[in-house]
Motif scaffolding. Structure first.
Motif, PDB file in Angstrom:
ATOM      1  N   THR A   1      22.358 -28.510 -21.745  1.00 22.72           N
ATOM      2  CA  THR A   1      21.130 -28.288 -20.989  1.00 22.72           C
ATOM      3  C   THR A   1      20.044 -29.229 -21.484  1.00 22.72           C
ATOM      4  O   THR A   1      19.823 -29.351 -22.685  1.00 22.72           O
ATOM      5  CB  THR A   1      20.661 -26.833 -21.124  1.00 22.72           C
ATOM      6  N   PHE A   2      19.382 -29.911 -20.572  1.00 23.36           N
ATOM      7  CA  PHE A   2      18.347 -30.858 -20.984  1.00 23.36           C
ATOM      8  C   PHE A   2      16.997 -30.591 -20.334  1.00 23.36           C
ATOM      9  O   PHE A   2      15.985 -31.151 -20.749  1.00 23.36           O
ATOM     10  CB  PHE A   2      18.786 -32.297 -20.672  1.00 23.36           C
ATOM     11  N   LYS A   3      16.942 -29.697 -19.346  1.00 29.68           N
ATOM     12  CA  LYS A   3      15.671 -29.431 -18.682  1.00 29.68           C
ATOM     13  C   LYS A   3      15.655 -27.981 -18.207  1.00 29.68           C
ATOM     14  O   LYS A   3      16.593 -27.530 -17.544  1.00 29.68           O
ATOM     15  CB  LYS A   3      15.518 -30.368 -17.476  1.00 29.68           C
ATOM     16  N   THR A   4      14.583 -27.236 -18.539  1.00 31.71           N
ATOM     17  CA  THR A   4      14.451 -25.849 -18.115  1.00 31.71           C
ATOM     18  C   THR A   4      13.052 -25.624 -17.563  1.00 31.71           C
ATOM     19  O   THR A   4      12.057 -25.954 -18.219  1.00 31.71           O
ATOM     20  CB  THR A   4      14.699 -24.879 -19.289  1.00 31.71           C
TER      21      THR A   4
ATOM     22  N   TRP B   1      18.701 -27.306 -15.806  1.00 28.67           N
ATOM     23  CA  TRP B   1      19.672 -28.350 -15.474  1.00 28.67           C
ATOM     24  C   TRP B   1      20.425 -28.780 -16.719  1.00 28.67           C
ATOM     25  O   TRP B   1      19.838 -28.945 -17.796  1.00 28.67           O
ATOM     26  CB  TRP B   1      18.974 -29.564 -14.859  1.00 28.67           C
ATOM     27  N   SER B   2      21.739 -28.942 -16.566  1.00 27.41           N
ATOM     28  CA  SER B   2      22.578 -29.486 -17.622  1.00 27.41           C
ATOM     29  C   SER B   2      23.184 -30.794 -17.142  1.00 27.41           C
ATOM     30  O   SER B   2      23.179 -31.097 -15.945  1.00 27.41           O
ATOM     31  CB  SER B   2      23.691 -28.503 -18.007  1.00 27.41           C
ATOM     32  N   VAL B   3      23.711 -31.566 -18.097  1.00 29.70           N
ATOM     33  CA  VAL B   3      24.290 -32.859 -17.748  1.00 29.70           C
ATOM     34  C   VAL B   3      25.554 -33.065 -18.571  1.00 29.70           C
ATOM     35  O   VAL B   3      25.659 -32.604 -19.707  1.00 29.70           O
ATOM     36  CB  VAL B   3      23.288 -34.005 -18.015  1.00 29.70           C
TER      37      VAL B   3
ATOM     38  N   PHE C   1      16.039 -41.075 -17.537  1.00 27.35           N
ATOM     39  CA  PHE C   1      17.264 -41.548 -18.166  1.00 27.35           C
ATOM     40  C   PHE C   1      17.207 -41.323 -19.677  1.00 27.35           C
ATOM     41  O   PHE C   1      18.180 -40.926 -20.316  1.00 27.35           O
ATOM     42  CB  PHE C   1      17.416 -43.037 -17.853  1.00 27.35           C
ATOM     43  N   ALA C   2      16.021 -41.540 -20.273  1.00 22.09           N
ATOM     44  CA  ALA C   2      15.885 -41.424 -21.724  1.00 22.09           C
ATOM     45  C   ALA C   2      16.174 -40.005 -22.197  1.00 22.09           C
ATOM     46  O   ALA C   2      16.874 -39.797 -23.197  1.00 22.09           O
ATOM     47  CB  ALA C   2      14.485 -41.858 -22.153  1.00 22.09           C
ATOM     48  N   GLU C   3      15.654 -38.985 -21.508  1.00 23.38           N
ATOM     49  CA  GLU C   3      15.869 -37.612 -21.964  1.00 23.38           C
ATOM     50  C   GLU C   3      17.319 -37.171 -21.734  1.00 23.38           C
ATOM     51  O   GLU C   3      17.854 -36.355 -22.491  1.00 23.38           O
ATOM     52  CB  GLU C   3      14.884 -36.656 -21.296  1.00 23.38           C
ATOM     53  N   ILE C   4      17.965 -37.737 -20.720  1.00 23.38           N
ATOM     54  CA  ILE C   4      19.381 -37.444 -20.510  1.00 23.38           C
ATOM     55  C   ILE C   4      20.209 -38.021 -21.655  1.00 23.38           C
ATOM     56  O   ILE C   4      21.088 -37.357 -22.217  1.00 23.38           O
ATOM     57  CB  ILE C   4      19.842 -37.997 -19.152  1.00 23.38           C
ATOM     58  N   PHE C   5      19.934 -39.277 -22.031  1.00 24.79           N
ATOM     59  CA  PHE C   5      20.632 -39.891 -23.162  1.00 24.79           C
ATOM     60  C   PHE C   5      20.407 -39.097 -24.439  1.00 24.79           C
ATOM     61  O   PHE C   5      21.327 -38.855 -25.222  1.00 24.79           O
ATOM     62  CB  PHE C   5      20.137 -41.335 -23.347  1.00 24.79           C
ATOM     63  N   THR C   6      19.160 -38.674 -24.683  1.00 30.44           N
ATOM     64  CA  THR C   6      18.835 -37.925 -25.902  1.00 30.44           C
ATOM     65  C   THR C   6      19.589 -36.607 -25.946  1.00 30.44           C
ATOM     66  O   THR C   6      20.151 -36.225 -26.979  1.00 30.44           O
ATOM     67  CB  THR C   6      17.322 -37.674 -25.977  1.00 30.44           C
ATOM     68  N   ALA C   7      19.613 -35.892 -24.823  1.00 33.38           N
ATOM     69  CA  ALA C   7      20.293 -34.591 -24.778  1.00 33.38           C
ATOM     70  C   ALA C   7      21.786 -34.729 -25.050  1.00 33.38           C
ATOM     71  O   ALA C   7      22.393 -33.886 -25.716  1.00 33.38           O
ATOM     72  CB  ALA C   7      20.057 -33.928 -23.423  1.00 33.38           C
TER      73      ALA C   7
END
Length: 340
Positions: free
Chosen positions: A95-98, A83-85, A120-126
């Motif tokens: 990409t933030f999750k594989t 997944w990318s955001v 939300f935190a990992e999306i912000f970090t990515a």
């Protein structure tokens, strides 16, 4: 005529029988040239939300959903689901999750299955974002890529609309999460008798620069002008009272004009429709002065009963003001400004 018709019919039936036999005996050579795809089917809908006020709390601000994978080999050829955001036109996509094949389980139907969770935190970090970059009017867009053992990949852009849009298929390739926001009670209003200001000089090429370091102590008042029933966004008029003039004037500079321009009346203070805004802790300005100047905050610091605000305008003037509460309470600790 009847004999001719029967003869003709016999020839046609014979020909059809011959060609039908020919088709049965030969393979379908075009089959190997057809695109064979795969897709993730949403079996349990998205649960949870992204929470503006608790973006760094994974327990209260996360999304989760379950998908099962389909291909011509019962999903066995799916090797990766990532997944990318992106956020508006400024951040991402990244990409933030594989998830690899080893992350999949097998469900009761014998298909590979995955429960995914995004915080939300990992999306912000990515994205390299901070809470200062967040605006409630801009959406996050999440996009998935499904990869097969043969190297082929499938996304929202190369998957048919039936797979993505029809309830039967529920292809999970794109999701735009809602971001919730709890009501915020904006409570900055008050009168601060011993407010102290210091002039700064964002632009050294204007006359204001000669006033850098000049100070003033006087009364500053923030008047709430927003609807008290909604509280958010908070909207405030700023007023100052110089001890010599002893008159309260509308003053977006928080008193910083006094030690530089020594205004004799309110007309030489920044008026117009400049107002202070505050939304869930985020402070800013709206409007412009009578000279068309736009104001921004460059510093917001809370130290118990003391609130330090640094401001500047696009003409190059600037200053800092310390607003000290004398009611025995502290300022709300979550105050901040965009870009500080």
């Amino acid at each position: 005529m009847k004999k001719f018709s029967l003869y003709t019919l016999a020839l046609l039936v014979g020909a059809l029988t011959f060609f039908s036999c020919q088709e049965k005996d030969r393979a379908f050579p075009e089959f190997e040239d057809l695109e064979k795809g795969a897709y993730p089917r949403l079996v349990e809908g998205v649960f949870g939300d992204l929470d503006y006020e608790n973006f760094d709390n994974a327990d209260s601000s996360s999304l989760s959903f379950t998908v099962e994978f389909y291909d011509e080999n019962n999903g066995a050829d799916v090797t990766e689901y990532s997944w990318s955001v992106k956020y508006g036109d400024t951040f991402g996509p990244t990409t933030f999750k594989t998830y690899a094949k080893s992350d999949f389980t097998t469900n009761a139907d014998g298909l590979p299955q995955l429960t995914a969770t995004f915080t939300f935190a990992e999306i912000f970090t990515a994205l390299g974002m901070t809470i200062d970059d967040f605006e409630l009017t801009t959406d996050f867009q999440l996009d998935a890529t499904l990869t097969m053992a043969n190297g082929k990949s499938f996304t929202f852009d190369n998957t048919g609309s039936n797979i993505i849009g029809q309830p039967t298929f529920q292809g999970m390739f794109r999701y735009t999460p809602a971001v919730t926001k709890k009501p915020c009670n904006s409570i900055l209003a008050g009168t601060f008798v011993e407010s102290s200001v210091t002039n700064t000089a964002p632009n050294p090429d204007i006359g204001w620069a000669a006033c850098a370091g000049n100070t003033w102590i006087g009364e500053v008042r923030l008047e709430a002008v927003h609807d008290p029933a909604t509280f958010d966004p908070g909207l405030y008029n700023v007023y100052s009272t110089d001890s010599t003039l002893a008159v309260e004037y509308n003053d977006a500079s928080f008193g910083n004009y006094y030690p530089c321009y020594a205004p004799a009346d309110g007309t030489s203070l920044p008026l117009g429709d400049v107002q202070v805004t505050e939304s869930c802790g985020k402070m800013g300005f709206s409007g412009a002065s009578q000279w068309g100047e736009v104001f921004t905050f460059n510093k917001v610091e809370v130290d118990g009963p003391k609130l330090t605000l640094g401001w500047e305008n696009d003409y190059g003037e600037g200053g800092e003001v310390i607003l000290t509460r004398d009611d025995g309470t502290a300022w709300q600790s979550d105050l901040f400004c965009e870009g500080c």
